[in-house]
Design a protein around this motif. Structure first.
Motif, short mmCIF file in Angstrom:
data_model
loop_
_atom_site.label_atom_id
_atom_site.label_comp_id
_atom_site.label_asym_id
_atom_site.label_seq_id
_atom_site.Cartn_x
_atom_site.Cartn_y
_atom_site.Cartn_z
N TRP A 172 -0.76 4.73 0.51
CA TRP A 172 -1.40 5.07 1.79
C TRP A 172 -0.44 5.90 2.64
O TRP A 172 0.77 5.72 2.56
CB TRP A 172 -1.74 3.80 2.57
CG TRP A 172 -2.91 3.04 2.06
CD1 TRP A 172 -3.33 2.91 0.77
CD2 TRP A 172 -3.84 2.28 2.85
NE1 TRP A 172 -4.44 2.12 0.69
CE2 TRP A 172 -4.77 1.71 1.97
CE3 TRP A 172 -3.96 2.03 4.20
CZ2 TRP A 172 -5.82 0.92 2.41
CZ3 TRP A 172 -5.00 1.23 4.65
CH2 TRP A 172 -5.92 0.68 3.76
N ARG A 185 -10.33 -4.46 4.01
CA ARG A 185 -9.22 -5.26 3.47
C ARG A 185 -9.48 -6.75 3.71
O ARG A 185 -9.23 -7.59 2.83
CB ARG A 185 -7.91 -4.85 4.12
CG ARG A 185 -7.48 -3.40 3.84
CD ARG A 185 -6.17 -3.07 4.54
NE ARG A 185 -5.11 -3.92 4.05
CZ ARG A 185 -4.15 -4.45 4.81
NH1 ARG A 185 -4.15 -4.23 6.12
NH2 ARG A 185 -3.22 -5.22 4.28
N GLU A 217 -6.38 -6.05 -2.43
CA GLU A 217 -6.44 -4.81 -1.66
C GLU A 217 -7.46 -3.89 -2.31
O GLU A 217 -7.40 -3.65 -3.52
CB GLU A 217 -5.07 -4.13 -1.59
CG GLU A 217 -4.07 -4.85 -0.72
CD GLU A 217 -4.43 -4.80 0.77
OE1 GLU A 217 -5.22 -3.91 1.17
OE2 GLU A 217 -3.95 -5.66 1.53
N LYS A 272 -4.93 4.11 -3.41
CA LYS A 272 -4.42 5.32 -2.77
C LYS A 272 -5.43 5.80 -1.74
O LYS A 272 -6.65 5.69 -1.95
CB LYS A 272 -4.16 6.43 -3.80
CG LYS A 272 -2.98 6.16 -4.73
CD LYS A 272 -2.71 7.35 -5.65
CE LYS A 272 -2.16 8.53 -4.87
NZ LYS A 272 -1.83 9.68 -5.75
N LEU A 273 -4.91 6.32 -0.65
CA LEU A 273 -5.77 6.77 0.45
C LEU A 273 -5.36 8.19 0.83
O LEU A 273 -4.16 8.46 1.02
CB LEU A 273 -5.62 5.84 1.65
CG LEU A 273 -6.33 6.26 2.94
CD1 LEU A 273 -7.83 6.19 2.79
CD2 LEU A 273 -5.87 5.39 4.11
N LEU A 287 -11.03 0.42 7.53
CA LEU A 287 -10.09 0.03 6.48
C LEU A 287 -9.61 -1.41 6.67
O LEU A 287 -9.45 -2.15 5.70
CB LEU A 287 -8.91 0.99 6.47
CG LEU A 287 -9.24 2.42 6.04
CD1 LEU A 287 -8.03 3.32 6.21
CD2 LEU A 287 -9.72 2.46 4.59
N GLN A 338 -8.64 6.17 -5.86
CA GLN A 338 -8.42 7.17 -4.82
C GLN A 338 -9.56 7.14 -3.83
O GLN A 338 -10.71 7.35 -4.19
CB GLN A 338 -8.29 8.57 -5.42
CG GLN A 338 -8.00 9.64 -4.38
CD GLN A 338 -6.63 9.47 -3.71
OE1 GLN A 338 -5.61 9.52 -4.39
NE2 GLN A 338 -6.62 9.23 -2.42
N THR A 398 -6.32 10.88 3.80
CA THR A 398 -7.06 11.12 5.04
C THR A 398 -7.04 12.63 5.31
O THR A 398 -6.03 13.17 5.73
CB THR A 398 -6.44 10.35 6.22
OG1 THR A 398 -5.02 10.62 6.27
CG2 THR A 398 -6.64 8.87 6.06
N ALA A 404 -9.12 5.06 10.17
CA ALA A 404 -7.85 4.50 9.69
C ALA A 404 -7.63 3.06 10.11
O ALA A 404 -6.87 2.34 9.47
CB ALA A 404 -6.67 5.36 10.19
N LEU A 410 0.83 -1.20 0.00
CA LEU A 410 0.00 0.00 0.00
C LEU A 410 0.86 1.25 0.00
O LEU A 410 0.81 2.08 0.92
CB LEU A 410 -0.95 -0.02 1.20
CG LEU A 410 -1.89 -1.23 1.24
CD1 LEU A 410 -2.74 -1.22 2.51
CD2 LEU A 410 -2.79 -1.25 0.00
N VAL A 426 -1.09 5.78 8.64
CA VAL A 426 -2.21 4.84 8.65
C VAL A 426 -1.70 3.41 8.61
O VAL A 426 -2.20 2.53 9.33
CB VAL A 426 -3.16 5.11 7.47
CG1 VAL A 426 -4.26 4.05 7.39
CG2 VAL A 426 -3.77 6.50 7.60
N ARG A 427 -0.69 3.16 7.79
CA ARG A 427 -0.14 1.80 7.74
C ARG A 427 0.43 1.39 9.10
O ARG A 427 0.28 0.24 9.53
CB ARG A 427 0.94 1.72 6.65
CG ARG A 427 0.36 1.77 5.24
CD ARG A 427 1.40 1.46 4.20
NE ARG A 427 2.40 2.52 4.08
CZ ARG A 427 3.51 2.43 3.38
NH1 ARG A 427 3.79 1.31 2.73
NH2 ARG A 427 4.35 3.44 3.30
#
Length: 854
Positions: free
Chosen positions: A213, A551, A567, A571-572, A547, A535, A574, A543, A210, A217-218
């Motif tokens: 992202w 997933r 996935e 693209k994310l 999400l 997007q 926030t 988050a 990702l 968030v990850r």
């Protein structure tokens, strides 16, 4: 007479026209590349707030841009329509949740339309519609048939008066129900779960895929999954009952000086001695009133009670006391921990509070004999006081203490290496009416039986009463509950729990790809053609759970052969919160409405005259700092509201509302209106070659703006700097004296096209006034002409003895020798070097020439 800019009138006109023409309808054209732009869909509360406006404006600009760039765009909207607020409305207002919800949907849809958002309303969905939740139930059955949906007993917050389960956020700080005021109890109920833990490792590993992202968030998802590597070690009670624990530091087992169990641990009643029975029971009751968040707050003083019993440490047979404490949760690990206070700060604090032994088993590098720990040591060192393990270097590497300890435990049969995750299975059942009925039948003969697919949807009954008391309304409908078993035909019972609304939102993005399909959840070919989402835009508050669940669902459907991607969101973005100035009297704690504050630079309480505290925070009615989007739209128009939202701050940052900046954007749009609405276009023909210098400079400014704005919108969507470039281009056109030239006309057309995604109504009106055919939003996005950026001349700085004396214009690309000659021959240089000896010249190509004289 110059026509006036009347935004409300213009916007209403074009919104109606776009709807009649179906301008924003999704085009299924496989010859074009696809782009799926998606905002997180809202709960239909009935009122838009500024957070909504920001989220949806950002996504709308992206969608409009991509259409102009030649993509077929999917840009849908729907409603996350199930949930507790509708039941509260039913209780408070005496109105059915469905009626309340659909009224709110109608109101919010009208508000969204007034913002000029380019949604394909043909794909609208509402999660409370049977057309949608039929497939949510079908999805549940997929999980059920795959062995990923199951029931087990789980501890819940229980309101003894309302006889209902409460979420943690529905329990106040005093441990009382938000509705009845009763002291909340912890109770074991049989609940439905999804086995998300089966996918823990994939969910963790695929975070690396990702790249689009935010790293923040990850990391939040990684921490929530919480992978730990260590060992499962079996302690025992003095009576021989097993007490397994998981530890990431099995090498510190010799330093375990007590055990701590969750107050809900099933062994607590069995091991509690008679002398400790009352204290343990009182502590369990007190713990039941706390949320898991409060229990694990490390800033709180540690509490606990000794059970009166002892456990046996398996590595040294030491007898150590068994305690219960609220910071140990039954839902995590085994519900029991070994406490090594010398090397874990939480255990250290607990041991100091209750006078328990602290035994050092990892000696710090600079340790001195007889030294006393003032805090837990969690760093490197050498094992001591650890029997056969003494002398090993503490660590997880090859030849170090952790792998050595695991090997010893496995050889002795008292433990084994293990990987665990903080992630727990997803509890999906709710004892509520306004949700998706779980499509399961309870049969005394056949057990749990799935409702046959041809009988879906299991409809919510309408004949329900909402008193706010007693069990779920569904559990009181005996006629609805009674059903024949699909397997044996004997009398059976429907499941009366409904699903967590997170399930509704964990797959809605898939349904948009084939929203009107009545035969299947979606056509895989269509959905695989549109997905994954290119997007996704939404708040940071989603988050983790939303999400993560999305997933998970995507991966399950991939494994079931329905999807070709694993996935859901490439693209994310926030977006930050919209904040507003808040005025508070620190002495009284009272908030003051801004319209009662006469002097914003030195605000005082209008009643007491006391100085007010001023700060920015999230808009809230209770703090009088809310701004109604409708008021802004009615006064300035939607385009101004959009421009302010986009210009004030980068999308990922918090935005501080400022009336003066709103006025500033309104003035800018008025300048654009005057610039374009009064322009009379010429017949389009080729530009003269060569162009005069002034026209060359203007054309360079036009194409510089195209390049800069395109770059701002292609990467991290820096809308604020893109708007700044639009302002520069507008100023360049306004300042030029070339209104009769074709270059100026190119600039006018370009400005309107570049501004169109930001201020769609204004630009549509101006496009029509320019005599252009078709919609501005169907025009191609402007492309940079590299030749327009070529510079014929550059400005060369002339320095004498390191001091700047002036500048001259020189041909671009001149070599060093030419620059030196031009500099020395210039009038600027001659004034300062006349009659002096030139010792040397220093040439910086393209920038300056420094002349050194003697």
């Amino acid at each position: 007479m110059e026509p006036s800019y009347t935004p409300v009138e213009i916007e209403k006109k074009w919104q109606q026209h776009w709807a009649e023409q179906g301008l924003d309808r999704t085009i299924e054209d496989p010859s074009k590349p696809k782009f799926y732009a998606l905002s997180m869909f809202p709960y239909p509360s009935g009122t838009l707030h500024m957070g909504h406006v920001r989220n949806y404006t950002i996504t709308d600009v992206i969608a409009r841009l991509q259409r102009m760039r030649g993509y077929r765009v999917l840009h849908p909207m729907g409603w996350d329509a199930f949930g507790l607020p509708a039941e509260n409305a039913a209780i408070d207002r005496g109105i059915h949740p469905a009626t309340w919800t659909h009224q709110n949907i109608g109101q919010m849809k009208q508000q969204l339309s007034q913002l000029g958002l380019s949604y394909d309303w043909d794909r609208e969905l509402a999660t409370c519609s049977p057309d949608y939740y039929r497939w949510t139930q079908w999805l549940f059955l997929e999980f059920f048939n795959a062995g990923l949906a199951y029931q087990k007993e789980s501890a819940v917050n229980w309101d003894p008066i309302d006889q209902t389960v409460l979420a943690n956020e529905q329990v106040d700080a005093a441990g009382r129900s938000w509705r009845s005021g009763a002291l909340v109890e912890r109770k074991l109920l049989r609940q439905w779960f999804f086995k998300i833990t089966d996918y823990a490792e994939r969910l963790l590993q695929d975070l690396d895929e990702l790249a689009g992202w935010p790293e923040r968030v990850r990391l939040m998802q990684e921490n929530w999954i919480g992978k730990s590597t260590g060992a499962r070690v079996v302690f025992t009670t003095e009576e021989g009952q097993e007490l397994p624990v998981f530890t990431t530091r099995p090498d510190t087992l010799w330093g375990a000086t007590f055990l701590v169990l969750s107050p809900e641990h099933p062994l607590v009643p069995q091991i509690t001695t008679a002398a400790q029975q009352e204290a343990v029971s009182q502590y369990q009751t007190a713990t039941a009133a706390k949320s898991d968040i409060d229990r694990t707050d490390d800033t709180q003083e540690k509490t606990g009670v000794w059970t009166g019993s002892y456990g046996i440490n398996p590595v040294n047979q030491a007898k150590i006391p068994i305690w219960i404490a609220d910071y140990v949760l039954m839902g995590y690990g085994t519900g029991a921990i070994m406490a090594v206070p010398a090397h874990d700060q939480r255990d250290f604090d607990f041991a100091q509070r209750f006078g328990l032994e602290i035994k050092v088993v990892v000696q710090p590098p600079d340790w001195e004999p007889g030294q006393t720990l003032t805090a837990a040591w969690a760093g490197e060192g050498t094992l001591v006081n650890s029997g056969l393990w003494d002398g090993l270097a503490a660590g997880k590497g090859e030849g170090q203490s952790v792998p050595g300890a695991i090997a010893h435990l496995e050889a002795q049969g008292i433990g084994q290496g293990q990987v665990t995750y903080r992630l727990r299975d997803w509890l999906i059942s709710r004892q509520r009416y306004w949700g998706v009925p779980i499509p399961v039948i309870h049969c005394d003969t056949c057990g749990l039986v799935a409702v046959p697919e041809e009988q879906l949807p299991v409809l919510l009954p309408d004949n329900v009463a909402f008193s706010g008391r007693g069990p779920s309304p569904l559990a009181q409908l005996s006629d609805w509950i009674a059903v024949d078993c699909p397997c044996c035909g004997q009398p059976a019972r429907r499941e009366t729990d409904t699903m967590d609304t997170f399930i509704d939102s964990s797959w809605y993005y898939l349904r948009y790809g084939d929203a009107q399909n009545s035969q299947q959840i979606f056509d895989p070919a269509k959905v695989n053609g549109w997905l994954p989402v290119d997007q996704y835009v939404g708040g940071i508050e989603h988050a983790i759970l939303h999400l993560l669940y999305s997933r998970f669902v995507t991966k399950v459907l991939y494994d079931r052969g329905l999807l070709q991607f694993q996935e859901p969101f490439q693209k994310l973005l926030t977006q930050g919160m919209v904040q507003a100035a808040t005025y508070k009297n620190p002495a009284t704690g009272k908030y003051i409405p801004p319209d009662q504050v006469s002097d914003r630079t030195n605000p005082t309480d209008p009643d007491s005259g006391e100085k007010l505290e001023v700060f920015y925070e999230k808009m809230s009615k209770s703090k009088y700092n809310g701004v109604d989007p409708q008021t802004v739209v009615q006064k300035y128009g939607a385009d101004t509201a959009r421009m302010f939202i986009l210009f004030k701050a980068p999308p990922e940052k918090d935005l501080e509302w400022d009336d003066a900046d709103v006025e500033g954007q309104f003035r800018f749009l008025n300048r654009v209106w005057r610039l374009v609405a009064t322009f009379q276009p010429q017949a389009v023909k080729d530009l003269p070659n060569p162009l005069p210098k002034a026209e060359k400079d203007l054309r360079r400014a036009i194409h510089t703006a195209i390049g800069a704005i395109t770059e701002d919108l292609e990467g991290d969507y820096q809308f604020n700097t893109a708007v700044s470039e639009l302002m520069k281009l507008s100023n360049a056109l306004q300042d030029s004296k070339l209104s009769g030239s074709l270059v100026y006309q190119e600039g006018i057309f370009t400005l309107v096209k570049l501004l169109a995604p930001f201020a769609p109504h204004l630009c549509e009106e101006l496009w029509q006034r320019l005599g252009r055919s078709g919609s501005i939003h169907q025009q191609p996005w402007p492309v940079v002409d590299p030749e327009a950026l070529v510079v014929d001349e550059i400005t060369l700085v002339i320095q004498v003895m390191g001091k700047t004396r002036g500048t001259i214009q020189v041909p671009a690309g001149s070599d060093q020798g030419t620059l030196e000659q031009l500099a020395l021959a210039s009038e600027v240089a001659q004034r300062y070097i006349d009659g002096k000896t030139i010792r040397k010249t220093i040439v910086v190509p393209g920038k300056l020439v420094n002349i050194v004289v003697g």
